[in-house]
Design an enzyme around this catalytic site. Sequence first.
Site, mmCIF file in Angstrom:
data_model
loop_
_atom_site.group_PDB
_atom_site.id
_atom_site.type_symbol
_atom_site.label_atom_id
_atom_site.label_comp_id
_atom_site.label_asym_id
_atom_site.label_seq_id
_atom_site.Cartn_x
_atom_site.Cartn_y
_atom_site.Cartn_z
ATOM 1 N N HIS A 130 16.463 -88.997 1.372
ATOM 2 C CA HIS A 130 15.701 -90.084 1.150
ATOM 3 C C HIS A 130 14.819 -90.785 2.228
ATOM 4 C CE1 HIS A 130 18.681 -89.215 -2.231
ATOM 5 N NE2 HIS A 130 19.044 -88.661 -1.175
ATOM 6 N N SER A 142 -10.949 -98.642 15.653
ATOM 7 C CA SER A 142 -11.104 -99.564 14.887
ATOM 8 C C SER A 142 -12.822 -100.329 14.939
ATOM 9 C CB SER A 142 -10.314 -100.314 14.581
ATOM 10 O OG SER A 142 -10.642 -102.218 14.322
ATOM 11 N N LYS A 187 -6.488 -99.536 17.996
ATOM 12 C CA LYS A 187 -6.848 -99.235 17.449
ATOM 13 C C LYS A 187 -7.087 -97.252 17.299
ATOM 14 C CE LYS A 187 -4.742 -99.982 14.628
ATOM 15 N NZ LYS A 187 -4.918 -100.105 12.923
ATOM 16 N N GLU A 202 -5.849 -89.215 6.190
ATOM 17 C CA GLU A 202 -5.613 -90.035 4.732
ATOM 18 C C GLU A 202 -6.441 -89.982 3.484
ATOM 19 O OE1 GLU A 202 -4.341 -94.387 6.828
ATOM 20 O OE2 GLU A 202 -5.645 -93.463 7.799
#
Length: 497
Positions: free
Chosen positions: A183, A304, A310, A317
Amino acid sequence: MKTPRTRTAPKSSFLKSSHPSTSLTGQGKKLWGGRFQENTNLLVEQFTASVDFDRRLYPYDIQGSIAHCRTLERAKIISKKECRLIIGGLIQVQKEIESGKHQWRSEDEDVHMSIERRLTQIIGPIGGKLHTGRSRNDQVTLDLRLYLRDAVQSLTQDLTTLQHSFLLVAKRYQRVIMPGYTHLQRAQPVLFAHHALAYVEMLQRDKERLQDALSRINTMPLGSGALAGTNYPLDRTYTASLLKFPKITENSLDGVSDRDYVLEVLNGCAIIMMHLSRLSEELILWASQEFRFANLPDGFCTGSSMMPQKKNPDIPELVRGKTGRVYGHLIGVLTTLKGLPLSYNRDLQEDKVPLFDTIETVTASLKIYAELIAQLTISEPAMAESVGHGFLLATELADYLVLKGVPFRESHHIVGRLVADCLSTGKDLAQLTAADLRKFSAAFGADALHVLTPQAAIDRKNLIGGTATNQVAYQLIRWTSTLKKEIGKSKRTVRSR
Ligand code: ARG
């Protein structure tokens, strides 16, 4: 803005509606044009053409045509000389395609007719004998089967390479302990290597699924003709043996119309992507400042355009994103097939873009992950810190009481109360003394604290499949030898081709 370095279409250009090298103006005579009085409408030509994407099948189409030609010769439908001429012509077409000289034109409609047109230009009207006793309907399913045979082998190798990368990181961080989760809540400590080996297991089943599909892909359909078989005494088992198929299709209607073997591969690929997507999700979490468990190699991240600090996990992704695309292809082809009456219907042409895109997407995802995982850096301190908080050793205490004769349900309850108490006092299990423990049960002895170390917790999971150090070491040895054998085997098959 960067200008593109090359104007040639990328390999996956089939998702576009047309290809720059394809002329759309031609209204030449069709190979099937005998009964037609008018030219094909240009829009129809564009709409029906598949050559932009099915040209990928050219080596298989030529391989199949050579076997068909030999079968025609064996049945004495063409002479030895004609057979030689046709095969020589086909080999020349292949060379022209491979040297970029072949003209792919949408007026040829598909790869089959493009090759046949060029063959006849090279060797003359004899080229027209090749299609005797054959239809594009049995030809295209043969091509797909040959294509998939190679695709399955190469996906299998890419899966093995990724497993090998997992094995490398597992060995590099063999003794690192991390929190195991259920979980997404800290549950029990596990070895990082155990976690990495879980992916090795998944990828092994992915290979088995593809290899299982191979047994049905490997069925030779030529001789089915358009739908009913052919009028020529073709020795179908001979064709099969030339193309190294162990089986032939036993019903011509089925032979030209089913694509269940395509679905099996799409299904296998969807499951591979599901596994890779779960991996992606973990890597994205692990690379976050909230977890800090892993550092993805710089070369596999992007920055970024606005925020200078970043470092983004774009590869995981994108793999997670592409999973949706691959699922879509599976559902798309299932839906295309569901309403088709027997036998061949042109709808079947719609299997190709999703199939090719799936194979290319999965291949690219496996290859990039093989490199990324091999270079993955794990933060042992961040993992240790997380193992230290969150009562991951509570089950150890409950199991300790069981050894002292307390029924598990009762010991579970005792430790539950103990955890609740710690939560209210802001303490962790590691801060408790033997006296603290005894307040909750007289069964806690002086040795109870010994179970409260992550390493001890790990090493007590000493059964097959458990996370104990020696069990994981055994699995690492087992996988090293299994993968070594598989890599050796695949090298031998490549050499013998
Ligand atoms: N390009 C077609 C396909 O991919 C094969 C051609 C069969 N065409 C036909 N009109 N029977 O399925």
